[in-house]
Scaffold this motif. Structure first.
Motif, PDB file in Angstrom:
ATOM      1  N   PHE A  33       3.806  48.013  -3.347  1.00  0.00           N
ATOM      2  CA  PHE A  33       3.574  48.325  -1.937  1.00  0.00           C
ATOM      3  C   PHE A  33       2.111  47.986  -1.603  1.00  0.00           C
ATOM      4  CE2 PHE A  33       4.613  51.937   1.333  1.00  0.00           C
ATOM      5  CZ  PHE A  33       4.180  51.120   2.372  1.00  0.00           C
ATOM      6  N   VAL A  34       1.892  46.779  -1.068  1.00  0.00           N
ATOM      7  CA  VAL A  34       0.534  46.247  -0.894  1.00  0.00           C
ATOM      8  C   VAL A  34      -0.299  47.093   0.063  1.00  0.00           C
ATOM      9  CG1 VAL A  34      -0.810  44.251  -0.117  1.00  0.00           C
ATOM     10  CG2 VAL A  34       1.300  43.905  -1.423  1.00  0.00           C
ATOM     11  N   GLU A  35       0.281  47.491   1.205  1.00  0.00           N
ATOM     12  CA  GLU A  35      -0.482  48.285   2.179  1.00  0.00           C
ATOM     13  C   GLU A  35      -0.947  49.598   1.564  1.00  0.00           C
ATOM     14  OE1 GLU A  35       2.393  46.890   2.715  1.00  0.00           O
ATOM     15  OE2 GLU A  35       2.272  45.622   4.518  1.00  0.00           O
ATOM     16  N   ALA A  36      -0.071  50.218   0.759  1.00  0.00           N
ATOM     17  CA  ALA A  36      -0.439  51.477   0.105  1.00  0.00           C
ATOM     18  C   ALA A  36      -1.539  51.257  -0.929  1.00  0.00           C
ATOM     19  CB  ALA A  36       0.791  52.103  -0.548  1.00  0.00           C
ATOM     20  N   GLN A  37      -1.475  50.130  -1.644  1.00  0.00           N
ATOM     21  CA  GLN A  37      -2.522  49.806  -2.628  1.00  0.00           C
ATOM     22  C   GLN A  37      -3.886  49.684  -1.943  1.00  0.00           C
ATOM     23  OE1 GLN A  37      -1.218  46.169  -4.419  1.00  0.00           O
ATOM     24  NE2 GLN A  37       0.431  47.114  -5.605  1.00  0.00           N
ATOM     25  N   LYS A  38      -3.919  48.950  -0.831  1.00  0.00           N
ATOM     26  CA  LYS A  38      -5.183  48.736  -0.109  1.00  0.00           C
ATOM     27  C   LYS A  38      -5.717  50.037   0.479  1.00  0.00           C
ATOM     28  CE  LYS A  38      -4.240  43.922   1.201  1.00  0.00           C
ATOM     29  NZ  LYS A  38      -3.948  43.011   2.345  1.00  0.00           N
ATOM     30  N   PHE A  39      -4.801  50.813   1.046  1.00  0.00           N
ATOM     31  CA  PHE A  39      -5.189  52.084   1.666  1.00  0.00           C
ATOM     32  C   PHE A  39      -5.737  53.037   0.599  1.00  0.00           C
ATOM     33  CE2 PHE A  39      -3.502  55.491   4.882  1.00  0.00           C
ATOM     34  CZ  PHE A  39      -4.811  55.854   5.183  1.00  0.00           C
ATOM     35  N   LEU A  40      -5.087  53.067  -0.554  1.00  0.00           N
ATOM     36  CA  LEU A  40      -5.533  53.947  -1.639  1.00  0.00           C
ATOM     37  C   LEU A  40      -6.928  53.564  -2.124  1.00  0.00           C
ATOM     38  CD1 LEU A  40      -4.954  56.244  -3.611  1.00  0.00           C
ATOM     39  CD2 LEU A  40      -3.803  54.601  -5.106  1.00  0.00           C
ATOM     40  N   LYS A  41      -7.169  52.274  -2.298  1.00  0.00           N
ATOM     41  CA  LYS A  41      -8.494  51.809  -2.738  1.00  0.00           C
ATOM     42  C   LYS A  41      -9.570  52.217  -1.732  1.00  0.00           C
ATOM     43  CE  LYS A  41      -7.000  47.833  -5.513  1.00  0.00           C
ATOM     44  NZ  LYS A  41      -6.947  46.349  -5.581  1.00  0.00           N
ATOM     45  N   TYR A  42      -9.249  52.065  -0.455  1.00  0.00           N
ATOM     46  CA  TYR A  42     -10.192  52.450   0.601  1.00  0.00           C
ATOM     47  C   TYR A  42     -10.511  53.941   0.540  1.00  0.00           C
ATOM     48  CZ  TYR A  42     -12.126  53.264   5.242  1.00  0.00           C
ATOM     49  OH  TYR A  42     -12.950  53.643   6.275  1.00  0.00           O
ATOM     50  N   CYS A  43      -9.460  54.746   0.406  1.00  0.00           N
ATOM     51  CA  CYS A  43      -9.650  56.210   0.368  1.00  0.00           C
ATOM     52  C   CYS A  43     -10.438  56.646  -0.855  1.00  0.00           C
ATOM     53  CB  CYS A  43      -8.293  56.919   0.407  1.00  0.00           C
ATOM     54  SG  CYS A  43      -7.429  56.747   1.973  1.00  0.00           S
ATOM     55  N   GLN A  44     -10.148  56.048  -1.994  1.00  0.00           N
ATOM     56  CA  GLN A  44     -10.868  56.394  -3.225  1.00  0.00           C
ATOM     57  C   GLN A  44     -12.343  55.974  -3.134  1.00  0.00           C
ATOM     58  OE1 GLN A  44      -8.280  54.320  -5.935  1.00  0.00           O
ATOM     59  NE2 GLN A  44      -7.170  56.200  -6.515  1.00  0.00           N
ATOM     60  N   LYS A  45     -12.575  54.858  -2.499  1.00  0.00           N
ATOM     61  CA  LYS A  45     -13.932  54.347  -2.343  1.00  0.00           C
ATOM     62  C   LYS A  45     -14.769  55.273  -1.453  1.00  0.00           C
ATOM     63  CE  LYS A  45     -16.523  50.264  -0.813  1.00  0.00           C
ATOM     64  NZ  LYS A  45     -16.415  48.904  -0.248  1.00  0.00           N
ATOM     65  N   HIS A  46     -14.109  55.823  -0.429  1.00  0.00           N
ATOM     66  CA  HIS A  46     -14.833  56.651   0.547  1.00  0.00           C
ATOM     67  C   HIS A  46     -14.625  58.146   0.313  1.00  0.00           C
ATOM     68  CE1 HIS A  46     -14.664  52.712   2.557  1.00  0.00           C
ATOM     69  NE2 HIS A  46     -15.786  53.100   3.154  1.00  0.00           N
ATOM     70  N   ALA A  47     -14.082  58.497  -0.834  1.00  0.00           N
ATOM     71  CA  ALA A  47     -13.853  59.921  -1.124  1.00  0.00           C
ATOM     72  C   ALA A  47     -15.180  60.655  -1.221  1.00  0.00           C
ATOM     73  CB  ALA A  47     -13.082  60.060  -2.437  1.00  0.00           C
ATOM     74  N   CYS A  61      -4.149  62.797   1.458  1.00  0.00           N
ATOM     75  CA  CYS A  61      -3.833  61.401   1.771  1.00  0.00           C
ATOM     76  C   CYS A  61      -3.648  60.603   0.476  1.00  0.00           C
ATOM     77  CB  CYS A  61      -4.948  60.806   2.622  1.00  0.00           C
ATOM     78  SG  CYS A  61      -4.783  59.032   2.907  1.00  0.00           S
ATOM     79  N   ILE A  62      -4.583  60.765  -0.456  1.00  0.00           N
ATOM     80  CA  ILE A  62      -4.518  60.054  -1.735  1.00  0.00           C
ATOM     81  C   ILE A  62      -3.258  60.441  -2.512  1.00  0.00           C
ATOM     82  CG2 ILE A  62      -5.614  59.901  -4.022  1.00  0.00           C
ATOM     83  CD1 ILE A  62      -8.333  59.947  -2.535  1.00  0.00           C
ATOM     84  N   GLN A  63      -2.926  61.738  -2.524  1.00  0.00           N
ATOM     85  CA  GLN A  63      -1.714  62.186  -3.220  1.00  0.00           C
ATOM     86  C   GLN A  63      -0.462  61.508  -2.683  1.00  0.00           C
ATOM     87  OE1 GLN A  63      -1.152  66.450  -3.564  1.00  0.00           O
ATOM     88  NE2 GLN A  63      -3.350  66.783  -3.863  1.00  0.00           N
ATOM     89  N   ARG A  64      -0.376  61.427  -1.373  1.00  0.00           N
ATOM     90  CA  ARG A  64       0.830  60.831  -0.775  1.00  0.00           C
ATOM     91  C   ARG A  64       0.886  59.320  -1.018  1.00  0.00           C
ATOM     92  NH1 ARG A  64       2.181  64.746  -1.825  1.00  0.00           N
ATOM     93  NH2 ARG A  64       2.573  66.618  -0.577  1.00  0.00           N
ATOM     94  N   LEU A  65      -0.255  58.661  -1.021  1.00  0.00           N
ATOM     95  CA  LEU A  65      -0.275  57.233  -1.342  1.00  0.00           C
ATOM     96  C   LEU A  65       0.144  57.000  -2.792  1.00  0.00           C
ATOM     97  CD1 LEU A  65      -3.540  56.183   0.505  1.00  0.00           C
ATOM     98  CD2 LEU A  65      -1.201  55.510   1.110  1.00  0.00           C
ATOM     99  N   GLU A  66      -0.290  57.875  -3.672  1.00  0.00           N
ATOM    100  CA  GLU A  66       0.125  57.764  -5.071  1.00  0.00           C
ATOM    101  C   GLU A  66       1.629  57.993  -5.207  1.00  0.00           C
ATOM    102  OE1 GLU A  66      -2.493  60.600  -6.843  1.00  0.00           O
ATOM    103  OE2 GLU A  66      -4.080  59.122  -7.245  1.00  0.00           O
ATOM    104  N   ASP A  67       2.165  58.920  -4.423  1.00  0.00           N
ATOM    105  CA  ASP A  67       3.623  59.142  -4.418  1.00  0.00           C
ATOM    106  C   ASP A  67       4.363  57.883  -3.965  1.00  0.00           C
ATOM    107  OD1 ASP A  67       3.418  61.781  -5.265  1.00  0.00           O
ATOM    108  OD2 ASP A  67       3.313  62.578  -3.221  1.00  0.00           O
ATOM    109  N   ALA A  68       3.831  57.239  -2.932  1.00  0.00           N
ATOM    110  CA  ALA A  68       4.459  56.012  -2.429  1.00  0.00           C
ATOM    111  C   ALA A  68       4.451  54.923  -3.492  1.00  0.00           C
ATOM    112  CB  ALA A  68       3.739  55.537  -1.172  1.00  0.00           C
ATOM    113  N   LEU A  69       3.353  54.816  -4.203  1.00  0.00           N
ATOM    114  CA  LEU A  69       3.223  53.761  -5.219  1.00  0.00           C
ATOM    115  C   LEU A  69       4.024  54.059  -6.486  1.00  0.00           C
ATOM    116  CD1 LEU A  69      -0.540  52.965  -4.655  1.00  0.00           C
ATOM    117  CD2 LEU A  69       1.381  51.391  -4.298  1.00  0.00           C
ATOM    118  N   LYS A  70       4.325  55.316  -6.729  1.00  0.00           N
ATOM    119  CA  LYS A  70       5.228  55.642  -7.841  1.00  0.00           C
ATOM    120  C   LYS A  70       6.622  55.086  -7.568  1.00  0.00           C
ATOM    121  CE  LYS A  70       2.951  59.914  -9.322  1.00  0.00           C
ATOM    122  NZ  LYS A  70       3.030  61.405  -9.264  1.00  0.00           N
TER     123      LYS A  70
END
Length: 242
Positions: free
Chosen positions: A228-242, A214-223
């Motif tokens: 991309f605000v939704e991707a930024q928020k989702f990535l922070k959430y995933c990293q926080k709960h990793a 999930c994190i890899q694909r969000l990073e791909d989206a942000l590249k």
């Protein structure tokens, strides 16, 4: 030139082919019928007609000179055969979509199947039937429709983006995660720079519990789109709960 392709109608193509061998060989003309559109100043598109007189199959492009030299307009054929067949096809699809929106899944299935009897490669009808099977969780039938769509590159192009998005959401919401992954990865083979596809793929991996993917694909989206605000928020959430 208009932003939308100009429909030219049906054109015929005559090809001389040799039949038989040796002293019995003779030339015979074969005629095939094609649906033609004018895409740009010097680009014409042709698509073969199937047995039901509707355009179906692989589209090809050629320049104006080749098109005018090789293809002959067939306005009567278009008026008498193709227009009525396409109207019937469109009507079946519209009836299927209406029934689906009203929750009448059996009726929707019947109408989409009728449309596919006219053109088994029709993208709108295949998407509609796929959504029916996704909602009913009929896995085997859904898999067959998905395999059909995966073989149609046109299904992943911009003109079908709305249907593409609806079907992808339906797959994920109904728990068809592996099918969702195949679907979105096929889209990325055709268009690698769509951040929304990476984002949707990330959501599938998240629901499957595969946080790293999930994190890899969000990073791909942000590249592709760092804003991309939704991707930024989702990535922070995933990293926080990793």
């Amino acid at each position: 030139m208009n932003d939308f392709p100009e429909i030219l109608g049906v054109y015929s193509l005559q090809v001389e082919a040799e039949v038989g061998t040796g002293t019995t060989a003779n030339a015979r003309e074969t005629i095939t019928y094609w649906y033609a559109r004018h895409l740009a100043d010097n680009i014409f598109e042709i698509q073969p007609l199937n047995a039901h007189h509707v355009p179906s199959g692989i589209r090809s492009t050629l320049n104006e000179m080749d098109f005018l030299k090789q293809y002959t307009p067939e306005p009567s054929y278009y008026r008498l055969h193709t227009v009525p067949a396409m109207e019937t096809l469109i009507r079946k699809i519209d009836m299927g979509q209406k029934a689906f929106s009203e929750g009448k899944l059996d009726e929707a299935e019947a109408q989409f199947i009728k449309a596919l009897m006219i053109d088994d490669k029709n993208i709108e009808a295949n998407y509609g039937l796929g959504e029916v099977y996704s909602e009913r969780k009929e896995f085997d039938k859904l898999k067959k429709v998905l395999n059909t769509l995966l073989g149609l590159d046109e299904a992943f192009k911009q003109e079908h983006r709305q249907k593409f998005n609806h079907f992808g959401i339906s797959l994920r919401k109904n728990g068809h995660y592996d099918e969702s992954i195949r679907y979105y990865e096929k889209s990325l083979e055709i268009e690698k720079s769509d951040e929304n596809v990476y984002f949707n793929l990330a959501r599938v991996f998240f629901e499957k519990g595969q946080n790293d993917m999930c994190i890899q694909r969000l990073e791909d989206a942000l590249k592709i789109n760092p804003a991309f605000v939704e991707a930024q928020k989702f990535l922070k959430y995933c990293q926080k709960h990793a």
